[in-house]
Design an enzyme around this catalytic site. Structure first.
Site, PDB file in Angstrom:
ATOM      1  N   HIS A  53     -20.199  -9.119   9.231  1.00  0.00           N
ATOM      2  CA  HIS A  53     -21.033  -9.952  10.104  1.00  0.00           C
ATOM      3  C   HIS A  53     -22.506  -9.972   9.659  1.00  0.00           C
ATOM      4  O   HIS A  53     -23.031 -11.041   9.335  1.00  0.00           O
ATOM      5  CB  HIS A  53     -20.859  -9.517  11.563  1.00  0.00           C
ATOM      6  CG  HIS A  53     -21.906 -10.043  12.489  1.00  0.00           C
ATOM      7  ND1 HIS A  53     -22.048 -11.384  12.725  1.00  0.00           N
ATOM      8  CD2 HIS A  53     -22.868  -9.422  13.204  1.00  0.00           C
ATOM      9  CE1 HIS A  53     -23.067 -11.567  13.559  1.00  0.00           C
ATOM     10  NE2 HIS A  53     -23.577 -10.383  13.872  1.00  0.00           N
ATOM     11  N   HIS A  77     -29.594  -6.063  11.387  1.00  0.00           N
ATOM     12  CA  HIS A  77     -29.894  -6.494  12.755  1.00  0.00           C
ATOM     13  C   HIS A  77     -29.038  -5.825  13.819  1.00  0.00           C
ATOM     14  O   HIS A  77     -29.417  -5.779  14.977  1.00  0.00           O
ATOM     15  CB  HIS A  77     -29.828  -8.027  12.883  1.00  0.00           C
ATOM     16  CG  HIS A  77     -28.447  -8.577  13.058  1.00  0.00           C
ATOM     17  ND1 HIS A  77     -27.658  -8.968  12.016  1.00  0.00           N
ATOM     18  CD2 HIS A  77     -27.716  -8.797  14.180  1.00  0.00           C
ATOM     19  CE1 HIS A  77     -26.501  -9.414  12.483  1.00  0.00           C
ATOM     20  NE2 HIS A  77     -26.502  -9.314  13.790  1.00  0.00           N
ATOM     21  N   GLU A  81     -28.513  -1.243  17.508  1.00  0.00           N
ATOM     22  CA  GLU A  81     -27.698  -1.406  18.712  1.00  0.00           C
ATOM     23  C   GLU A  81     -26.362  -0.668  18.577  1.00  0.00           C
ATOM     24  O   GLU A  81     -25.907  -0.038  19.517  1.00  0.00           O
ATOM     25  CB  GLU A  81     -27.463  -2.905  18.955  1.00  0.00           C
ATOM     26  CG  GLU A  81     -26.648  -3.233  20.189  1.00  0.00           C
ATOM     27  CD  GLU A  81     -27.343  -2.860  21.489  1.00  0.00           C
ATOM     28  OE1 GLU A  81     -28.558  -2.620  21.464  1.00  0.00           O
ATOM     29  OE2 GLU A  81     -26.643  -2.787  22.515  1.00  0.00           O
ATOM     30  N   ASP A  82     -25.755  -0.720  17.411  1.00  0.00           N
ATOM     31  CA  ASP A  82     -24.368  -0.277  17.288  1.00  0.00           C
ATOM     32  C   ASP A  82     -24.147   1.009  16.515  1.00  0.00           C
ATOM     33  O   ASP A  82     -23.028   1.508  16.473  1.00  0.00           O
ATOM     34  CB  ASP A  82     -23.533  -1.386  16.622  1.00  0.00           C
ATOM     35  CG  ASP A  82     -23.461  -2.639  17.480  1.00  0.00           C
ATOM     36  OD1 ASP A  82     -23.702  -2.524  18.695  1.00  0.00           O
ATOM     37  OD2 ASP A  82     -23.171  -3.713  16.926  1.00  0.00           O
ATOM     38  N   ASP A 144     -27.576 -15.149  13.572  1.00  0.00           N
ATOM     39  CA  ASP A 144     -26.618 -14.212  14.174  1.00  0.00           C
ATOM     40  C   ASP A 144     -25.680 -14.978  15.102  1.00  0.00           C
ATOM     41  O   ASP A 144     -24.455 -14.848  15.044  1.00  0.00           O
ATOM     42  CB  ASP A 144     -27.416 -13.148  14.945  1.00  0.00           C
ATOM     43  CG  ASP A 144     -26.535 -12.168  15.690  1.00  0.00           C
ATOM     44  OD1 ASP A 144     -25.460 -11.808  15.161  1.00  0.00           O
ATOM     45  OD2 ASP A 144     -26.925 -11.759  16.808  1.00  0.00           O
ATOM     46  N   ASP A 266     -25.051 -45.313  15.232  1.00  0.00           N
ATOM     47  CA  ASP A 266     -25.499 -44.392  14.185  1.00  0.00           C
ATOM     48  C   ASP A 266     -24.484 -43.293  13.891  1.00  0.00           C
ATOM     49  O   ASP A 266     -24.830 -42.215  13.465  1.00  0.00           O
ATOM     50  CB  ASP A 266     -26.867 -43.807  14.536  1.00  0.00           C
ATOM     51  CG  ASP A 266     -26.866 -43.126  15.886  1.00  0.00           C
ATOM     52  OD1 ASP A 266     -25.822 -43.157  16.557  1.00  0.00           O
ATOM     53  OD2 ASP A 266     -27.913 -42.558  16.263  1.00  0.00           O
TER      54      ASP A 266
HETATM   55 MN    MN Z   1     -25.023  -9.607  15.310  1.00  0.00          MN
END
Ligand code: MN
Length: 729
Positions: A53, A77, A81-82, A144, A266
């Protein structure tokens, strides 16, 4: 790194090389390695290795032409958090810039979209912009989100819809605002695919069915255009593209504007990209010569760019085959901006932005492009909201669940707690900002994750100081109403305490009885049911004591001036007694004077006259100044019966409070003075005050007011005495 990761890494390097530009390959290599190492063993919802990811997010960031810091931050990123990595770790390994970017993305990641209200979406958008002081944070977040949307199929359906709605209402508009068209369109298309799969596949089919036929026509048209232009402008560099409108764009026209697929002119567009603006207008002229333009469909975004910097000429024309199509004409530079929007800034300025261009410059630049002229209401709204963001009148913080709380600047955690819910505020015992315990008066900063610590312990409630810590009226009102409801007994005590304290400060001294009467009267005048209600209101802050004190002081001064004789009379408990041995019927406690015109003597038949402001004057009944028939005179009510008091005059008891500079022998002198005047002393009490003065409280018998006045004036002459007043006992 295993061979698979190694291969992916090589992919990324290839992509960067294709982009051109200068990259910090060492730093990016280190970030890739860090990402793989920290996410090791973690699986994504798609059941791939987790690093896949961030790796893909980094690829999107590379395609958008972003700088090395952004690529590193994209790779990192999710580690804060993880995984067990901290922002500090990142700062140490990759520098402050990358750490700030990762921190920003992590914080935005904590936002969720639990309330599906327009307002919440708006708050989120504003917050994102406000947080994106470094706009790269938002671009990474968009990448993301884009990768998450591409891999959405693997998560539960309800979650797919939630994410899609959030994407459509929050992220796609931001991508649009920042002018990153491919990201905006892909986000929208993916969102529609999950929100309205039936319509999505309908449109897909429509495009497929018409495609063969139309694509063929368009291909022919494109060839004719190319041929003509190369003929007429042989030395001009040109590039030709065929374009199909995004599914979301068609969806909006069909389902929200109710157009038929064939009315959408269009859906197909031919894009001509060239070198100069002059060439753009030349090409436009040739196009209008070749094809019939549809009226009111020409738009000149070159002279008037869209707020997101988009520039191009648009015209819709109809060819011989009666198929309408759009022609877009722009320069290569405009095309670049149209594809990358704000991200283009980094691409063109590669190397310059890396030299610590100040935040302020970046903000100014964003402001400038967003304020550029556009007349559509939507754009104005956008500019306005951006202005609000940048003037920083508001702060945006988030709950651990990701709800955005919007507060005025200067708000504290108390405001935050009550903004979530009264119940949260009332149960609050403390708070954390970004995981750290903070004092209750901590000022909220944009982007902070505020965790309110609560207790379920019965009887817990807010503290009274919070009234001073809260900034928002909402929080103050809620605290007040809690005190009003929950703490009546306490409020009454608090109210009494505050009143007594303020009275003391203001030098207001009532006797107990007077005090009770006065408070009860005041409570009534302020429309409280009783004195307890009144005290309670002061206790919970329903009325501010400072607001009533000026009135109280005024009342008190009036009473003091008006009621001095009354006070004495009260003390003597002889309500109808006079000063001159005269009793006036029906009037208590007033000043009585024997008139000079007739100088009545005891035994004379007398009558009283109520003067204006000088008490009652006593005349002989047969004085020339007394009307013969009182009932027929001008103001009969002023004349009142009076008679001589035959009883021997009694003394009355009075208490004096003498304030003086404390010195040796003062008390002795006071006692000598009163004894010289043959005055009976009932009690005497002397004490020192905090400010170094001395207060003597003296209770004596006096024969009359005049007598008392003369006692006072004797005492006033003693050295050091500066104030004497009569007080209640
Ligand atoms: Mn992410």
């Amino acid at each position: 790194m295993n061979s698979e990761a190694q291969r992916d890494y090589n992919d990324l390097i290839e992509l960067m090389k294709k982009q051109g530009g200068s990259y910090d390959f060492d730093l990016i290599g280190k970030a890739f390695e860090f990402c793989v190492r920290y996410h090791e063993g973690q699986k994504r919802w798609t059941n791939e290795e987790y690093y896949i990811h961030p790796f893909n997010v980094a690829k999107i960031i590379v395609t958008l032409g972003m700088d090395s810091q952004s690529i590193c931050a994209a790779l990192l990123h999710d580690v804060v958090e993880d995984t067990k990595a901290t922002v500090e770790d990142i700062k140490k390994e990759f520098g402050e810039d990358v750490a700030l970017l990762v921190d920003g993305v992590t914080k935005i990641g904590k936002l969720s979209f639990t309330t599906k209200e327009q307002q919440q979406a708006e708050s989120l958008r504003k917050m994102l912009i406000a947080m994106g002081k470094d706009i790269r944070v938002i671009i990474i977040k968009l990448a993301d989100r884009l990768h998450n949307m591409r891999t959405l199929d693997a998560i539960p359906e309800q979650k797919q819809r939630d994410k899609s709605l959030e994407t459509l209402e929050v992220y796609a508009p931001i991508a649009h605002r920042l002018g990153i068209r491919p990201v905006k369109e892909e986000l929208e298309d993916l969102a529609i695919k999950h929100l309205d799969p039936v319509a999505y596949s309908d449109i897909e089919n429509l495009l497929k069915v018409r495609r063969q036929h139309r694509e063929q026509i368009l291909e022919e048209i494109k060839e004719r255009i190319e041929e003509r232009l190369k003929n007429e402008m042989p030395n001009v560099k040109m590039s030709f593209q065929g374009r199909v409108k995004s599914i979301h764009g068609i969806y909006r026209k069909m389902y929200l504007q109710g157009r038929d697929f064939d009315e959408i002119y269009d859906v197909y567009a031919i894009r001509i990209i060239t070198d100069t603006v002059a060439d753009c207008y030349n090409i436009l002229g040739i196009m209008h010569d070749m094809f019939r333009p549809i009226p009111n469909r020409f738009k000149d975004y070159i002279s008037t760019p869209k707020p997101n910097m988009y520039q191009s000429l648009h015209t819709t024309v109809i060819g011989r085959e009666e198929v309408p199509f759009e022609i877009q004409i722009r320069t290569f530079e405009m095309h670049h901006t149209a594809e990358f929007g704000i991200a283009a800034h980094w691409k063109y300025k590669e190397g310059i932005t890396e030299n610590n261009k100040s935040m302020e410059d970046r903000l100014a630049w964003i402001r400038q492009i967003l304020e550029s002229q556009d007349t559509s209401g939507d754009a104005l709204e956008l500019v306005r909201s951006i202005k609000v963001d940048l003037s920083q009148e508001d702060v945006f913080a988030v709950t651990p669940k990701g709800d955005v709380i919007n507060l005025p600047i200067g708000s504290t955690v108390v405001d935050f707690a009550f903004a979530i819910h009264s119940a949260v505020g009332i149960k609050m015992i403390g708070a954390k900002a970004d995981g750290k315990i903070v004092p209750i008066n901590h000022e909220i900063k944009t982007g902070e994750v505020i965790d309110i610590l609560t207790t379920n312990q019965a009887g817990h409630g807010p503290s009274r100081d919070w009234m001073n810590i809260a900034v928002t009226n909402q929080a103050k009102a809620k605290i007040r109403s809690w005190f009003k409801k929950e703490r009546r007994a306490e409020n009454i005590e608090e109210g009494k305490f505050q009143i007594e304290r303020e009275f003391k400060r203001s030098g207001i001294a009532f006797s107990e009885k007077e005090y009770e009467e006065y408070i009860s009267d005041l409570a009534e005048r302020l429309h409280y049911a009783d004195t307890d209600e009144f005290y309670a209101a002061i206790g919970y802050g329903g009325i501010l004591i400072s607001k009533i004190m000026s009135r109280v002081r005024e009342d008190y001064n009036k009473r003091e001036t008006a009621s001095k004789p009354k006070q004495i009379s009260d003390l003597t408990k002889r309500p109808s007694h006079s000063t001159e041995g005269v009793v006036v019927e029906g009037i208590d406690n007033c000043l009585i004077k024997l008139s000079r015109c007739c100088a009545p003597l005891p035994g004379d038949d007398i009558i009283g006259y109520i003067t204006r402001g000088h008490g009652v004057s006593i005349h002989k009944r047969d004085c020339n100044n007394v009307p013969n028939d009182i009932t027929k005179c001008d103001e009969p009510d002023r004349w009142i019966p009076a008679h001589w008091n035959t009883k021997k005059s009694e003394n009355f008891i009075s208490t004096l409070q003498i304030t003086a500079i404390d010195r040796d022998g003062l008390l002795v002198e006071v006692m000598t003075t009163v004894s010289n005047m043959r005055i009976a002393v009932h009690s005497v009490n002397a004490r020192e005050t905090k400010d170094g003065n001395c207060v003597i409280v003296l209770t004596i018998s006096a024969e009359s007011v005049e007598h008392l006045k003369s006692i006072i004036s004797h005492l006033e002459k003693l050295s050091g005495v500066f104030h004497i007043e009569r007080i209640g006992r």
